[in-house]
Design an enzyme around this catalytic site. Sequence first.
Site, short mmCIF file in Angstrom:
data_model
loop_
_atom_site.label_atom_id
_atom_site.label_comp_id
_atom_site.label_asym_id
_atom_site.label_seq_id
_atom_site.Cartn_x
_atom_site.Cartn_y
_atom_site.Cartn_z
N LYS A 53 28.55 -70.67 -6.90
CA LYS A 53 27.66 -69.71 -7.63
C LYS A 53 28.27 -69.13 -8.72
O LYS A 53 27.78 -69.23 -9.89
CB LYS A 53 27.12 -68.52 -6.81
CG LYS A 53 26.26 -68.71 -5.69
CD LYS A 53 26.12 -67.92 -4.77
CE LYS A 53 24.98 -68.55 -3.45
NZ LYS A 53 24.98 -67.76 -2.29
N GLN A 97 26.86 -62.12 0.39
CA GLN A 97 26.89 -63.66 1.19
C GLN A 97 26.74 -63.18 2.62
O GLN A 97 27.60 -62.53 3.18
CB GLN A 97 28.16 -64.57 0.75
CG GLN A 97 28.25 -65.54 1.30
CD GLN A 97 26.99 -66.60 0.65
OE1 GLN A 97 26.72 -66.53 -0.55
NE2 GLN A 97 26.48 -67.21 1.29
N ASP A 120 18.70 -62.07 -4.22
CA ASP A 120 18.44 -62.97 -2.99
C ASP A 120 16.90 -62.96 -2.87
O ASP A 120 16.52 -63.63 -1.71
CB ASP A 120 19.21 -62.83 -1.95
CG ASP A 120 20.41 -63.61 -1.61
OD1 ASP A 120 20.50 -64.93 -2.49
OD2 ASP A 120 21.30 -63.53 -1.08
#
Length: 295
Positions: A53, A97, A120
């Site tokens: 990322k 994460q 997200d």
Amino acid sequence: MACRIISGPEVSGEIYAELRERIEKLKSEGTTPGLAVILVGDDPASQVYVRNKGRKCEELGMHSETIVLPKETTEEELLARIDALNKDPSIHGFLVQLPLPKHIDEDKVIEAIDPSKDVDGFHPVNVGRMLIGKPGFLPATPAGVQQMLVRSGVETAGKHVVIVGRSNIVGKPMAALMVQRGFGADSTVTVVHSKTRDLPSITRQADILIVAIGKPRFVTADMVKEGAVVIDVGTNRIDDPTHPKGSRLVGDVDFDNVKDKVSAITPVPGGVGPMTICMLMANAVKAAEDAAKSR
Ligand code: NDP
């Protein structure tokens, strides 16, 4: 039947080209899109995702921050980090994460993220907005699958979309997207899962079959309709002594046999995989555009 291979690198490449233009425009107006990722602990797979990322941000000319915290980090400490990112004007979007260490409540963490920075798309506010068809951040993998369908010219309106798997990050949001009114959706949607009776009789009805269960080559040729479009989200590592690494990636679909029966299919690797990070970047750029507009 000639089967078309829907390529993740190709579709994501097209989206990245559009994102680069939007990033250039934002920068020329004084905003550099900023994405932050918090990683708690030392899970090797998560480390790879987080590194990728950061790299992608750099490649696109975005500002990126990676915050690595030890696995002993308390929930309170993590919530404090989230609060700081919520208030940081140089960070337009961020994510934590997953999975998190057991002692941290994932739901509490997700709900602490400002929904306007939740790239997200996991915050209940964004999940709710998606369900009622309002603008918000869409979860990356289902949004990526929808882009693959749209950008490869697959008609979805009135088509029977069967989704195998009902997880909160793939199956359920995928169903919510495809059932909406509008372009790239308007489908008749069926979701099947491990408790479904006679699953093959349902998958055989699919015009578009989307599979996300995490079982190597589970969907065999007898489970798909002639001419269907098959999207394989599954990513499974299996042993393969003939491979230099001793293992390789396969999807949830028996690609070699299914491809001869269908009109289009995504391979693994090289299919849905690259779309997830791409749609995350698209969400980060959107977050920066929204922030620039509201300045
Ligand atoms: P989960 O394990 O969270 O969910 C799996 C789902 O599949 C569950 O709903 C489960 O049913 C269902 N399922 C399991 N076995 C069967 C079966 N035999 N018959 C029917 N349904 C079954 O997985 P995820 O959704 O997180 O991921 C699915 C796959 O997609 C994995 O391989 C994962 O690695 C991959 N993935 C790939 C991504 C990418 O390419 N970018 C991103 C995200 C995921 P039940 O609910 O009844 O238990």
